[in-house]
Enzyme design. Structure first.
Site, PDB file in Angstrom:
ATOM      1  N   SER A  19       0.817  -1.212   0.000  1.00  0.00           N
ATOM      2  CA  SER A  19       0.000   0.000   0.000  1.00  0.00           C
ATOM      3  C   SER A  19       0.854   1.267   0.000  1.00  0.00           C
ATOM      4  O   SER A  19       1.871   1.363   0.694  1.00  0.00           O
ATOM      5  CB  SER A  19      -0.920   0.008   1.223  1.00  0.00           C
ATOM      6  OG  SER A  19      -1.603   1.244   1.315  1.00  0.00           O
ATOM      7  N   LEU A  20       0.404   2.260  -0.752  1.00  0.00           N
ATOM      8  CA  LEU A  20       1.081   3.553  -0.788  1.00  0.00           C
ATOM      9  C   LEU A  20       0.539   4.511   0.270  1.00  0.00           C
ATOM     10  O   LEU A  20       1.079   5.606   0.450  1.00  0.00           O
ATOM     11  CB  LEU A  20       0.915   4.195  -2.171  1.00  0.00           C
ATOM     12  CG  LEU A  20       1.488   3.416  -3.351  1.00  0.00           C
ATOM     13  CD1 LEU A  20       1.284   4.190  -4.647  1.00  0.00           C
ATOM     14  CD2 LEU A  20       2.960   3.099  -3.143  1.00  0.00           C
ATOM     15  N   LYS A  75     -13.975  -3.707   6.809  1.00  0.00           N
ATOM     16  CA  LYS A  75     -14.635  -2.417   6.988  1.00  0.00           C
ATOM     17  C   LYS A  75     -16.021  -2.522   7.621  1.00  0.00           C
ATOM     18  O   LYS A  75     -16.489  -1.569   8.260  1.00  0.00           O
ATOM     19  CB  LYS A  75     -14.745  -1.680   5.648  1.00  0.00           C
ATOM     20  CG  LYS A  75     -13.411  -1.213   5.099  1.00  0.00           C
ATOM     21  CD  LYS A  75     -13.589  -0.420   3.824  1.00  0.00           C
ATOM     22  CE  LYS A  75     -12.246   0.041   3.280  1.00  0.00           C
ATOM     23  NZ  LYS A  75     -12.402   0.881   2.072  1.00  0.00           N
ATOM     24  N   ASP A 111     -14.222   7.182   2.926  1.00  0.00           N
ATOM     25  CA  ASP A 111     -14.264   6.674   1.554  1.00  0.00           C
ATOM     26  C   ASP A 111     -15.321   7.378   0.711  1.00  0.00           C
ATOM     27  O   ASP A 111     -15.107   7.653  -0.469  1.00  0.00           O
ATOM     28  CB  ASP A 111     -14.563   5.170   1.546  1.00  0.00           C
ATOM     29  CG  ASP A 111     -13.364   4.327   1.934  1.00  0.00           C
ATOM     30  OD1 ASP A 111     -12.221   4.766   1.708  1.00  0.00           O
ATOM     31  OD2 ASP A 111     -13.563   3.224   2.476  1.00  0.00           O
ATOM     32  N   GLY A 135     -19.599  -4.911  -6.671  1.00  0.00           N
ATOM     33  CA  GLY A 135     -19.121  -4.996  -5.300  1.00  0.00           C
ATOM     34  C   GLY A 135     -20.032  -4.285  -4.320  1.00  0.00           C
ATOM     35  O   GLY A 135     -20.378  -3.114  -4.516  1.00  0.00           O
ATOM     36  N   GLY A 137     -19.429  -4.593  -0.781  1.00  0.00           N
ATOM     37  CA  GLY A 137     -18.774  -4.649   0.521  1.00  0.00           C
ATOM     38  C   GLY A 137     -18.668  -3.283   1.157  1.00  0.00           C
ATOM     39  O   GLY A 137     -19.413  -2.352   0.817  1.00  0.00           O
TER      40      GLY A 137
END
Length: 297
Positions: A19-20, A75, A111, A135, A137
């Site tokens: 991950s960045l 999450k 998000d 998706g 989720g």
């Protein structure tokens, strides 16, 4: 130099070692003169099952972490382990930021605002009448909410788990009564995509640990815009294929930056510079990948 409080932050999820987000946060902290250590806590690498998210929170809290970001697949399951949840995150049923405070664990979701800002920046003028989302989720819940707030009048949700897709559609319908939210199966994709303005991908397919395409490439037509929330790698197979077929595309890079800006502010109480964080992100992409960083724009 602002060393009054050195911050310790973690990123919990599967496949998060590349991950960045951690180096992006730390670069901005250095620019602000804040001591800030951010480390990935990769469930796969640690051999810890996702259903032990409660244990991870307890360990992080006892070890002195100030906060953790939470990503796939925790999450939603993290909610029951929190003492308080911000109203936006509670409505979405998903949390991506947990603060360890004297009053307990507090959950937030950055998000949904992150995707809305990314969409406005990266796909200006794109039609939102009918959008198909892959998706349902935690990230999917946040993105779907953002799409409906952006003016989508019909949202079709496709997920391998039809019960989860139906639950999300029902929840969104209650909170956004003026929009039509329906579900579809993978077999229905040719029909629903034929009528759609855009496609948003919100599953792990395309991540470093989950390479591949989430749908048949022949379903992508030039009139369709395609957004992917995966940003590691930035240039997913879906986006490459969509561009080859003439689609406008939006990478997960913009959402990653915008949600990180909000998370950093929550964790430190200091508002970071969004333009500088974008520059940090693009520098990291350029150093780590042959992909043209302009694709993040």
């Amino acid at each position: 130099m602002n060393d009054a409080h050195p911050y310790l932050v973690g990123l919990i999820g599967t496949g998060v070692l590349p991950s960045l987000t951690p180096p992006m946060h730390m670069a901005e902290a250095r620019a602000l003169g804040i001591t800030y250590v951010y480390r990935p806590l990769d469930l796969t690498a640690l051999g810890i099952a996702p259903d032990r998210i409660g244990d991870l929170l307890a360990w992080a809290e006892r070890l002195g972490y100030d906060a953790v970001n939470v990503t796939h697949p925790c999450k939603q399951s993290v909610l029951v382990h929190l003492d308080r949840v911000d109203p936006v995150a509670a409505a979405l049923g998903a949390v991506n930021t947990v603060l360890f405070t004297p009053a307990g664990r507090v959950g937030y979701n950055t998000d949904t605002t992150g995707f809305a800002a990314a969409f406005g920046d990266g796909l200006p003028g794109a039609g939102t009448r009918h959008v198909v989302q892959l998706g349902a989720g935690g990230a999917g819940s946040a993105v779907a909410d953002a799409l409906l707030r952006l003016g989508t009048t019909r949202l079709s949700i496709v997920d391998l788990d039809p019960v989860r897709a139906t639950a999300l559609a029902d929840d969104l319908g209650r909170r956004h009564p003026l929009a039509a939210v329906d579900t579809a199966s993978a077999a229905d994709l040719p029909a629903v995509l034929a009528d759609a303005d855009g496609l948003v991908h919100c599953t792990p397919v395309g991540m470093a640990e989950h390479p591949g395409l989430p749908l048949d490439a022949d379903l992508l037509r030039p009139e369709l815009w395609v957004a992917d929330i995966v940003y590691r790698p930035l240039d997913t197979e879906l986006l490459v294929t969509a561009r080859e077929r003439g689609c406008r595309t939006l990478s997960g890079g913009r959402m990653a930056v915008h949600q990180a800006v909000a998370a950093f502010a929550l964790i430190t109480g200091t508002r970071p510079d969004p333009d500088r964080m974008t520059a940090h992100f693009l520098d990291l992409v350029a150093a780590d990948s042959p992909v043209d960083p302009a694709l993040a724009r």
